[in-house]
Write an enzyme that holds these catalytic residues in place. Structure first.
Site, short mmCIF file in Angstrom:
data_model
loop_
_atom_site.label_atom_id
_atom_site.label_comp_id
_atom_site.label_asym_id
_atom_site.label_seq_id
_atom_site.Cartn_x
_atom_site.Cartn_y
_atom_site.Cartn_z
N GLN A 15 -30.10 125.30 18.13
CA GLN A 15 -29.44 126.43 17.50
C GLN A 15 -28.11 126.07 16.84
O GLN A 15 -27.62 126.83 15.99
CB GLN A 15 -29.21 127.54 18.53
N GLU B 194 -25.71 132.65 31.02
CA GLU B 194 -25.67 133.36 29.74
C GLU B 194 -25.43 134.85 29.99
O GLU B 194 -26.08 135.45 30.84
CB GLU B 194 -26.98 133.21 28.94
#
EC number: 3.2.1.21
Length: 427
Positions: A17, A340
């Site tokens: 990413q 996360e």
């Protein structure tokens, strides 16, 4: 806010990413096929492969004490059995940069993408995948283990289950895997050809072999994923005994509307309890949460409450979910790291409010004796969000994709200041 000594304050990225040009991976190939379901290719991403030193220095300057990032299997082993010394040395440099800046690295060894050669063999339905993954982990830890205090074997090992459920909700098939279509893998690619066929051709394999990690939800595939974790844990421990090892799970705060209690409990069991045997012997659990999901009497996810604030991902703005999930996940008996938690929004004031509220929930967990040892915001940078391309903005740091210039958002300074104040208090 007050947190315990040694609490890790971090932010997270994933190699594909942010690094750019991950050309040996399965996703890179599929981003470029005709009719691709990806909104756009990842391309140079955030050029983090080149700019990692500046990015890590910026995190330290802001006050962060940890950085969670992934080592890309497709870079380390771009062809079956070939280990790239250049890639190993690159990640050694990344790790050393963390240590030079007083940043504790937490490394993820698989974050969704896999080498294209693995997909040609059958991907996450191929019986040899756990052994190959463990061998890759052993190589990384033999070379870099002394620099890696924490290793997450697999990011969101349960993600396919969540994907399966999401498709079931969309299609009204509460039965799950058996009734849910493959979804993105079955859309037309144009010219009358199935996208799965086009993708398989590009990867030089057959459609039956196109078993991507994100869409591996057969019983065989799930068994292979759990075995990959346990075999990787063994390899990591043998190569680097001092490294703490865990897995990360995506955990929604499944809440029941009247009549939905049984279905909500089933979802938790599927996403969490299924993995408990594989977690036996782990050093920690990585918890990942973004919102809640309300389950109706029909066993399907309900529409959002009327007037609910939604994020760019279509999730409900509900930072309270993190506290609820941490409390339930703590029943595994492992130390919890929030690996996360974040929000996709172009309104940074709402990002700051989300983070404050989420951390207040973590603080309450700690007050009740729950062993939470770190909080990692997703994500460090506005980055490539898989099928959605560069549309959603999760980052605390904006990235101009033409110039790669970084711009720190106020939310990054907020979280960094909280980390700094707690570090001073610890001293």
């Amino acid at each position: 806010m007050t947190f315990p000594d040694g609490f890790l304050w971090g932010s997270a990225t994933a190699a594909h990413q942010v690094e750019g040009n991950n050309i040996a991976s399965d996703f890179w190939v599929l981003e470029h096929v005709p009719g691709s379901r990806f909104a756009e290719p990842s391309g140079d991403a955030c050029d983090h492969y080149r700019l990692f030193r500046e990015d890590i220095a910026l995190l330290a300057e802001l006050g962060f004490t940890s950085y969670r990032f992934s080592i890309e299997w497709a870079r380390v082993e771009p062809e079956d059995g070939f280990i790239s010394r250049a890639a190993i040395e690159h990640y050694r440099d990344v790790l050393q940069a963390c240590h030079d800046h007083g940043i504790v690295p937490m490394v993820t060894l698989h974050h969704f993408t896999s080498p294209a050669w693995l997909t040609r063999l059958g991907g996450w339905e191929y019986a040899g995948t756990p052994e190959r993954f463990a061998a890759y982990c052993r190589t990384v830890m033999t070379e870099l283990g002394p620099l890696i205090p924490y290793a997450c074997t697999i990011n969101e090992a349960n993600i396919a289950m969540l994907t399966r459920r999401m498709i079931a909700d969309m299609t009204g098939t509460a039965g799950g895997a058996e009734q849910a279509p493959v979804g993105v893998a079955r859309d037309e690619a144009g010219g009358g050809r199935d996208w799965r066929e086009v993708g398989a051709e590009a990867l030089r394999t057959t459609p039956d072999n196109l078993n991507l990690f994100l869409f591996t939800w057969t019983e065989t595939g799930l068994e292979l994923i759990t075995r990959a974790h346990t075999e990787a844990r063994r390899a990591i421990r043998e190569a680097s005994p001092s490294t703490k090892v865990g897995i990360t799970l995506a955990l929604q705060d499944w809440q029941a509307a009247p009549g939905g209690e049984k279905a909500a409990d089933e979802r938790w069991a599927e996403a969490f309890e299924f993995f408990l045997p594989a977690m036996e012997g782990d050093d920690f659990l990585g918890v990942q949460n973004y919102s809640r999901v309300v389950i109706g009497a029909d066993g399907l996810a309900c529409a959002h409450p009327e007037g609910a604030e939604l994020t760019q991902m279509g999730y409900e703005f509900y930072p309270q979910a993190l506290e609820n999930v941490v409390r339930r996940a703590a029943t595994a008996g492992l130390p919890v790291y929030i690996t996360e938690n974040g929000i996709a929004t172009d309104d940074d004031e709402r990002r700051a409010a989300f983070v404050r509220s989420a951390l207040e929930g973590v603080e309450r967990c700690l007050a009740d004796g729950i062993d939470v040892r770190g909080y990692c915001y997703w994500s460090t940078l506005d980055n490539f969000e898989w099928l959605l391309g560069y549309g959603p903005t999760f980052g605390m740091i904006a990235v101009d994709r033409k110039t790669q210039k970084r711009t720190v958002k106020p939310s990054a300074r907020l979280l960094g200041d909280i980390a700094r104040r707690n570090a001073v208090a610890d001293a």
